[in-house]
Design a protein around this motif. Structure first.
Motif, PDB file in Angstrom:
ATOM      1  N   ARG A  31       0.839  -1.337  -0.016  1.00 27.47           N
ATOM      2  CA  ARG A  31       0.012   0.144   0.098  1.00 27.47           C
ATOM      3  C   ARG A  31       0.688   1.213   0.133  1.00 27.47           C
ATOM      4  NH1 ARG A  31      -4.857  -0.967   4.348  1.00 27.47           N
ATOM      5  NH2 ARG A  31      -6.167  -2.169   3.156  1.00 27.47           N
ATOM      6  N   THR A  32       1.827   1.006   0.578  1.00 24.36           N
ATOM      7  CA  THR A  32       2.932   2.260   0.792  1.00 24.36           C
ATOM      8  C   THR A  32       3.507   2.875  -0.752  1.00 24.36           C
ATOM      9  OG1 THR A  32       3.726   1.800   2.897  1.00 24.36           O
ATOM     10  CG2 THR A  32       5.216   3.296   1.722  1.00 24.36           C
ATOM     11  N   GLN A  33       3.483   2.009  -1.452  1.00 23.89           N
ATOM     12  CA  GLN A  33       3.846   2.297  -2.779  1.00 23.89           C
ATOM     13  C   GLN A  33       2.920   2.395  -4.012  1.00 23.89           C
ATOM     14  OE1 GLN A  33       7.090   2.500  -2.883  1.00 23.89           O
ATOM     15  NE2 GLN A  33       7.318   1.624  -0.811  1.00 23.89           N
ATOM     16  N   ALA A  34       1.747   2.830  -3.313  1.00 18.33           N
ATOM     17  CA  ALA A  34       0.261   2.787  -4.184  1.00 18.33           C
ATOM     18  C   ALA A  34       0.500   3.824  -5.389  1.00 18.33           C
ATOM     19  CB  ALA A  34      -0.845   3.010  -3.285  1.00 18.33           C
ATOM     20  N   ALA A  35       1.166   4.859  -5.204  1.00 22.58           N
ATOM     21  CA  ALA A  35       1.508   6.166  -6.171  1.00 22.58           C
ATOM     22  C   ALA A  35       2.081   5.539  -7.363  1.00 22.58           C
ATOM     23  CB  ALA A  35       1.917   7.276  -5.512  1.00 22.58           C
ATOM     24  N   ARG A  36       2.778   4.500  -7.172  1.00 25.26           N
ATOM     25  CA  ARG A  36       3.720   4.045  -8.373  1.00 25.26           C
ATOM     26  C   ARG A  36       2.809   3.263  -9.528  1.00 25.26           C
ATOM     27  NH1 ARG A  36       8.677   5.235  -5.965  1.00 25.26           N
ATOM     28  NH2 ARG A  36       8.737   4.982  -3.934  1.00 25.26           N
ATOM     29  N   GLY A  37       3.291   3.359 -10.575  1.00 25.09           N
ATOM     30  CA  GLY A  37       2.738   2.642 -11.633  1.00 25.09           C
ATOM     31  C   GLY A  37       2.743   1.000 -11.452  1.00 25.09           C
ATOM     32  N   LEU A  38       3.810   0.646 -10.937  1.00 28.03           N
ATOM     33  CA  LEU A  38       3.815  -0.931 -10.597  1.00 28.03           C
ATOM     34  C   LEU A  38       4.617  -1.181  -9.306  1.00 28.03           C
ATOM     35  CD1 LEU A  38       3.388  -3.793 -11.848  1.00 28.03           C
ATOM     36  CD2 LEU A  38       5.653  -3.636 -12.999  1.00 28.03           C
ATOM     37  N   THR A  39       4.298  -2.114  -8.463  1.00 29.03           N
ATOM     38  CA  THR A  39       4.913  -2.583  -7.455  1.00 29.03           C
ATOM     39  C   THR A  39       5.273  -4.036  -7.572  1.00 29.03           C
ATOM     40  OG1 THR A  39       3.996  -1.212  -6.047  1.00 29.03           O
ATOM     41  CG2 THR A  39       4.921  -2.892  -5.040  1.00 29.03           C
ATOM     42  N   VAL A  40       6.499  -4.444  -7.408  1.00 26.43           N
ATOM     43  CA  VAL A  40       6.942  -5.915  -7.576  1.00 26.43           C
ATOM     44  C   VAL A  40       7.271  -6.502  -6.198  1.00 26.43           C
ATOM     45  CG1 VAL A  40       8.604  -7.268  -8.560  1.00 26.43           C
ATOM     46  CG2 VAL A  40       7.727  -5.201  -9.682  1.00 26.43           C
ATOM     47  N   LEU A  41       6.555  -7.407  -5.790  1.00 22.05           N
ATOM     48  CA  LEU A  41       6.592  -8.105  -4.477  1.00 22.05           C
ATOM     49  C   LEU A  41       7.476  -9.667  -4.834  1.00 22.05           C
ATOM     50  CD1 LEU A  41       5.843  -7.773  -1.409  1.00 22.05           C
ATOM     51  CD2 LEU A  41       3.803  -9.080  -2.112  1.00 22.05           C
ATOM     52  N   VAL A  42       8.720  -9.694  -4.135  1.00 19.97           N
ATOM     53  CA  VAL A  42       9.541 -11.020  -4.363  1.00 19.97           C
ATOM     54  C   VAL A  42       9.367 -11.508  -3.139  1.00 19.97           C
ATOM     55  CG1 VAL A  42      11.821 -11.501  -5.134  1.00 19.97           C
ATOM     56  CG2 VAL A  42      10.966  -9.557  -6.091  1.00 19.97           C
ATOM     57  N   GLY A  43       9.021 -12.629  -3.352  1.00 20.80           N
ATOM     58  CA  GLY A  43       9.027 -13.851  -2.184  1.00 20.80           C
ATOM     59  C   GLY A  43      10.032 -14.598  -2.138  1.00 20.80           C
ATOM     60  N   GLY A  44      10.087 -15.582  -1.077  1.00 21.06           N
ATOM     61  CA  GLY A  44       8.705 -15.717  -0.502  1.00 21.06           C
ATOM     62  C   GLY A  44       8.120 -17.002  -0.983  1.00 21.06           C
ATOM     63  N   ASN A  45       7.052 -17.364  -0.066  1.00 16.97           N
ATOM     64  CA  ASN A  45       6.330 -18.553  -0.518  1.00 16.97           C
ATOM     65  C   ASN A  45       4.704 -17.797  -0.922  1.00 16.97           C
ATOM     66  OD1 ASN A  45       4.573 -18.234   1.715  1.00 16.97           O
ATOM     67  ND2 ASN A  45       5.565 -19.977   2.795  1.00 16.97           N
ATOM     68  N   ASN A  46       3.862 -18.593  -1.556  1.00 12.92           N
ATOM     69  CA  ASN A  46       2.629 -18.020  -2.033  1.00 12.92           C
ATOM     70  C   ASN A  46       1.783 -17.378  -1.069  1.00 12.92           C
ATOM     71  OD1 ASN A  46       1.302 -19.407  -5.011  1.00 12.92           O
ATOM     72  ND2 ASN A  46       1.186 -17.462  -4.424  1.00 12.92           N
ATOM     73  N   ALA A  47       2.040 -17.621   0.288  1.00 10.16           N
ATOM     74  CA  ALA A  47       1.271 -16.902   1.265  1.00 10.16           C
ATOM     75  C   ALA A  47       1.304 -15.237   1.136  1.00 10.16           C
ATOM     76  CB  ALA A  47       1.419 -17.216   2.684  1.00 10.16           C
ATOM     77  N   ILE A  48       2.255 -14.776   0.551  1.00  8.31           N
ATOM     78  CA  ILE A  48       2.356 -13.341   0.415  1.00  8.31           C
ATOM     79  C   ILE A  48       1.416 -12.824  -0.692  1.00  8.31           C
ATOM     80  CG2 ILE A  48       4.977 -13.183   0.981  1.00  8.31           C
ATOM     81  CD1 ILE A  48       5.219 -12.733  -2.024  1.00  8.31           C
ATOM     82  N   THR A  49       0.660 -13.761  -1.435  1.00  6.90           N
ATOM     83  CA  THR A  49      -0.205 -13.272  -2.714  1.00  6.90           C
ATOM     84  C   THR A  49      -1.475 -12.483  -1.761  1.00  6.90           C
ATOM     85  OG1 THR A  49       0.585 -14.863  -4.064  1.00  6.90           O
ATOM     86  CG2 THR A  49      -1.748 -13.867  -4.428  1.00  6.90           C
ATOM     87  N   ARG A  50      -2.067 -13.410  -0.908  1.00  5.58           N
ATOM     88  CA  ARG A  50      -3.142 -12.566  -0.292  1.00  5.58           C
ATOM     89  C   ARG A  50      -3.101 -11.332   0.243  1.00  5.58           C
ATOM     90  NH1 ARG A  50      -5.306 -13.534   5.263  1.00  5.58           N
ATOM     91  NH2 ARG A  50      -7.331 -12.657   5.297  1.00  5.58           N
ATOM     92  N   PRO A  51      -2.105 -10.878   1.051  1.00 10.25           N
ATOM     93  CA  PRO A  51      -1.934  -9.368   1.482  1.00 10.25           C
ATOM     94  C   PRO A  51      -1.712  -8.436   0.259  1.00 10.25           C
ATOM     95  CG  PRO A  51      -0.155 -10.794   2.222  1.00 10.25           C
ATOM     96  CD  PRO A  51      -0.983 -11.948   1.800  1.00 10.25           C
ATOM     97  N   GLY A  52      -0.771  -8.912  -0.655  1.00 11.54           N
ATOM     98  CA  GLY A  52      -0.698  -8.075  -1.717  1.00 11.54           C
ATOM     99  C   GLY A  52      -2.084  -7.800  -2.757  1.00 11.54           C
ATOM    100  N   VAL A  53      -2.841  -8.815  -2.728  1.00 11.44           N
ATOM    101  CA  VAL A  53      -4.103  -8.615  -3.160  1.00 11.44           C
ATOM    102  C   VAL A  53      -4.765  -7.551  -2.297  1.00 11.44           C
ATOM    103  CG1 VAL A  53      -6.300  -9.658  -4.226  1.00 11.44           C
ATOM    104  CG2 VAL A  53      -4.213 -10.808  -4.495  1.00 11.44           C
ATOM    105  N   HIS A  54      -4.920  -7.655  -1.133  1.00  9.30           N
ATOM    106  CA  HIS A  54      -5.852  -6.723  -0.390  1.00  9.30           C
ATOM    107  C   HIS A  54      -5.128  -5.500  -0.426  1.00  9.30           C
ATOM    108  CE1 HIS A  54      -8.539  -8.955   2.256  1.00  9.30           C
ATOM    109  NE2 HIS A  54      -7.972 -10.089   1.818  1.00  9.30           N
ATOM    110  N   ALA A  55      -3.935  -5.167  -0.586  1.00  8.39           N
ATOM    111  CA  ALA A  55      -3.006  -3.857  -0.811  1.00  8.39           C
ATOM    112  C   ALA A  55      -3.987  -3.045  -1.819  1.00  8.39           C
ATOM    113  CB  ALA A  55      -1.935  -4.024  -1.097  1.00  8.39           C
ATOM    114  N   LEU A  56      -4.520  -3.803  -2.933  1.00  4.84           N
ATOM    115  CA  LEU A  56      -5.110  -2.997  -4.133  1.00  4.84           C
ATOM    116  C   LEU A  56      -6.582  -2.938  -3.875  1.00  4.84           C
ATOM    117  CD1 LEU A  56      -3.549  -4.701  -7.200  1.00  4.84           C
ATOM    118  CD2 LEU A  56      -2.601  -2.854  -5.839  1.00  4.84           C
ATOM    119  N   GLY A  57      -7.047  -3.312  -2.627  1.00  2.00           N
ATOM    120  CA  GLY A  57      -8.830  -3.222  -2.749  1.00  2.00           C
ATOM    121  C   GLY A  57      -9.582  -4.304  -2.992  1.00  2.00           C
ATOM    122  N   LEU A  58      -9.785  -5.268  -2.392  1.00  5.20           N
ATOM    123  CA  LEU A  58     -10.865  -6.342  -2.788  1.00  5.20           C
ATOM    124  C   LEU A  58     -11.819  -5.890  -3.544  1.00  5.20           C
ATOM    125  CD1 LEU A  58     -11.162  -8.994   0.025  1.00  5.20           C
ATOM    126  CD2 LEU A  58      -9.708  -8.872  -2.171  1.00  5.20           C
TER     127      LEU A  58
END
Length: 295
Positions: free
Chosen positions: A95-122
């Motif tokens: 969410r902190t990077q919301a003003a950017r055109g693209l945020t790249v989250l490098v994991g890590g296991n697949n459990a990081i996907t859920r919070p990443g999706v929530h950051a954009l708003g369900l």
């Protein structure tokens, strides 16, 4: 006089640093706890950054030069942290990077996907996964890397706003498939991707999601790649998509204007054969930036 390239070249690593105004950000999210197959996905962000100096910014096939600066937002502190406890820190980092055109989250296991999706708003997001697995395991025993899509459905994300691409035979259950169909998830198998081309399938699903959503989150679970070309994930299987097809699809995804955030998950450097995994992850990042520059 031009600068000599005798001992070095301009690399993709030169684009990444403390660039507060950059249009792209990268965040390390080395979540490793509650992986269904124990491993060291926590090593992924470090290995990813370390390989970037080995990639030049020049694409000989197109004649284009990567120029996009990337803000390195550091790593989320996730050592020994469960997926449940990692939810808020990862969501807030994206969410902190919301003003950017693209945020790249490098994991890590697949459990990081859920919070990443929530950051954009369900209420406005669509989800595209490139994955050999449905990730629809039950959540009655808590969150793992095997149930982020199930958890998102339970959070209220409508199934029609999810596309799953690259699903592998004999790597999933009938129950998971039936869950996906009942929820309205678009299911595209590994054979679909071979017959039609992964980039074509991905383009079709991006078009479908764009009609339903304001923004799109893409989960690149890298075990979608054929195991002979990608040994660095415990879930990778023979018969997956080719690395080249994965790169081509990544460029299509990077170019789509509604793709706001992506993750790279299930990269386990402890399973490396040589440096094949790191080099594949680094090339993925180059293709993502090349696509972004085409927007």
């Amino acid at each position: 006089m031009t600068e000599s390239e005798a001992l070095s070249w301009r690399s993709v690593a030169d684009l990444v640093g403390n660039h507060p105004d950059a249009p792209v950000a990268v965040i390390g999210a080395g979540l490793n706890e509650r992986s269904l197959t124990p491993g060291r996905c926590d090593l992924g962000p470090k290995a990813f950054r370390a390989v970037l100096p080995r990639f030049s910014t020049y694409d000989v096939e197109t004649g284009a030069e990567l120029t996009t600066r990337v803000h390195d937002a550091g790593d989320v502190a996730l050592k020994g942290v469960s997926p449940a406890d990692a939810f808020a820190p990862v969501r807030d980092a994206v969410r902190t990077q919301a003003a950017r055109g693209l945020t790249v989250l490098v994991g890590g296991n697949n459990a990081i996907t859920r919070p990443g999706v929530h950051a954009l708003g369900l209420d406005q997001v669509g989800v595209l996964t490139l994955d050999a697995h449905f990730d629809l395991r039950d959540t009655d025993q808590g969150l793992t890397n095997g149930n982020p899509i199930q958890a998102l459905l339970e959070d209220g994300l409508r199934g029609e706003r999810i596309s799953q691409v690259g699903l592998a035979p004999f790597a999933n259950t009938r129950r998971a498939h039936e869950k996906a169909k009942a929820a309205g998830i678009s299911v595209r198998t590994a054979r679909d991707c071979r017959d039609q081309g992964l980039a074509t399938v991905v383009g079709q699903e991006l078009w479908r999601l764009s009609a339903l959503c304001e923004v799109i989150f893409v989960d690149f679970d890298i075990d979608v790649i054929d195991r002979s070309q990608w040994p660095a994930s415990p879930g990778a299987r023979p018969g997956g998509v080719s690395a080249q097809d994965f790169f081509d699809a990544t460029r299509v995804i990077g170019a789509h204007p509604k793709v706001k955030a992506v993750d790279l998950t299930e990269y386990d450097p402890s399973l490396e054969i040589g440096d094949l995994g790191a080099l594949t992850a680094g090339r993925w990042f180059c293709e993502l930036l090349a696509g972004f520059e085409a927007r």
